[in-house]
Write an enzyme that holds these catalytic residues in place. Structure first.
Site, PDB file in Angstrom:
ATOM      1  N   LYS A 296      -1.870   5.123   8.462  1.00  0.00           N
ATOM      2  CA  LYS A 296      -0.996   5.106   7.279  1.00  0.00           C
ATOM      3  C   LYS A 296      -1.838   5.329   6.011  1.00  0.00           C
ATOM      4  CE  LYS A 296       1.588   2.210   4.166  1.00  0.00           C
ATOM      5  NZ  LYS A 296       2.153   0.928   3.770  1.00  0.00           N
TER       6      LYS A 296
ATOM      7  N   LYS B   2      -7.956   1.738  -3.087  1.00  0.00           N
ATOM      8  CA  LYS B   2      -7.660   1.377  -1.685  1.00  0.00           C
ATOM      9  C   LYS B   2      -7.721   2.631  -0.795  1.00  0.00           C
ATOM     10  CE  LYS B   2      -5.144  -0.770   1.708  1.00  0.00           C
ATOM     11  NZ  LYS B   2      -5.350  -1.969   2.416  1.00  0.00           N
TER      12      LYS B   2
ATOM     13  N   THR C 149       0.871  -1.181   0.000  1.00  0.00           N
ATOM     14  CA  THR C 149       0.000   0.000   0.000  1.00  0.00           C
ATOM     15  C   THR C 149       0.900   1.221   0.000  1.00  0.00           C
ATOM     16  OG1 THR C 149      -1.637  -1.175   1.321  1.00  0.00           O
ATOM     17  CG2 THR C 149      -1.817   1.225   1.256  1.00  0.00           C
TER      18      THR C 149
END
Ligand code: NAD
Length: 296
Positions: A246, A171, A96
């Site tokens: 994050k 995402k 990611t």
């Protein structure tokens, strides 16, 4: 037999690599940590001494690394993936990372004649072990077609989101929405409690009314209504607050770069930052309900 070079054998990478081994592929992996490399060998793969060694003879290179900076370092430079991979190899970055870095690396791969997709996942460590991850894939149609059979043993859902970077975009947007909805559900329970409303009664009403959403019905932040939610297990992750933070930081970076106004995304990032700073980074993100109630 398909040979996969797997770079980054941490909490997610190692169980993902194990599922490729189970599917009959040969996996040669590299991780900076000796214990991670040993884990792959125990599972039947082989460990390489460096990225440059791992990619030799590999049809596919998969990376599962902590940050965009590390992904760039692993792909670029004379010891990196680009300089040492076999001609025609396919690159899959499942880390990611920020959309801009993801697009930059994919563009460099294309210039060098390689197909590359960004394929971040949701589903966590449990999904990685069970082979039930959801992959959000960005890249050309041809690259997606090549990636699908390799992702299949690791995933239950594989979605082609569009060109390079759109996997990371999907995402970031999904997790920003999740952060906002979890705070919304938590605020509603906290206000209901202040007004003398029973948690289960509110759940029964809202889950059958217009307040219905995943944060309420699948991942309910109060113990009781959904027995599998982390609220019933002392808010053990699940999905830790530090990892949510994050992802929110990546979403806010993307919002800044595209001058997109995301006031609730920003506010949710501020709330999760404060929760993390108060020492709750290892608590499931649904524990935000208690952080909001207590203010600490
Ligand atoms: P992790 O820290 O457990 O694993 C990362 C691994 O990369 C470590 O073993 C580390 O030694 C290795 N590494 C770091 N730099 C390296 C380098 N230069 N060369 C080779 N190896 C290197 O992290 P994780 O939980 O496995 O997460 C990996 C990625 O997946 C992250 O981008 C994370 O955001 C994403 N992700 C994690 C989860 C989760 O629940 N843990 C869920 C979805 C997505």
């Amino acid at each position: 037999m398909t040979t996969v070079a797997f770079i980054g054998l941490g909490n997610m990478g190692l169980p993902m690599a194990k599922n490729l081994l189970k599917a009959g592929m040969h996996v040669q992996g590299f991780d900076l940590a000796e214990t991670a490399r040993a884990g792959l060998v125990t599972a039947g793969g082989s460990a390489s001494a460096a990225v440059a060694d791992a990619v030799v003879g590999a049809d596919i290179v998969i990376s599962m690394l902590p940050s965009g900076k590390i992904v760039s370092a692993v792909y670029e430079g004379e010891d990196g993936v680009f300089a040492n991979a076999e001609k025609g190899a396919l690159f899959i970055d499942s880390s990611t990372i920020d959309v801009a870095t993801s697009r930059d690396i994919s563009a460099k791969a294309k210039e060098l004649g390689f197909d590359m997709v960004d394929a971040p996942v949701s589903g966590g460590v449990g999904g990685a072990a069970a082979g039930t991850l959801a992959f959000m894939v960005g890249g050309s149609k041809d690259a997606f077609k090549r990636a699908e059979p390799v992702l299949d043993p690791m995933g239950a859902k594989i979605v082609h989101c569009g060109d390079s970077g759109t996997g990371q975009a999907a995402k970031a947007c999904n997790n920003m929405l999740l952060a906002i909805s979890m705070i919304g559900v938590s605020e509603a329970f906290n206000l209901g409690r202040s007004l003398g409303l029973d948690d289960q009664v509110f759940f029964d009403v809202a889950s059958n009314a217009s307040g219905q959403c995943w944060s309420l019905t699948t991942y309910c932040p109060v113990p009781g209504p959904v027995p599998t939610s982390p609220a019933n297990n002392d808010y053990k992750p699940g999905f830790a607050t530090a990892l949510m933070l994050k992802d929110l930081n990546l979403a806010m970076a993307a919002a800044g770069e595209t001058a997109t106004d995301t006031p609730l995304g920003k506010l949710s990032r501020d709330i999760y930052t404060a929760m993390d700073s108060a020492g709750h980074g290892g608590t499931d993100f649904s524990g935000v309900i208690n952080y909001l109630a207590k203010g600490k």
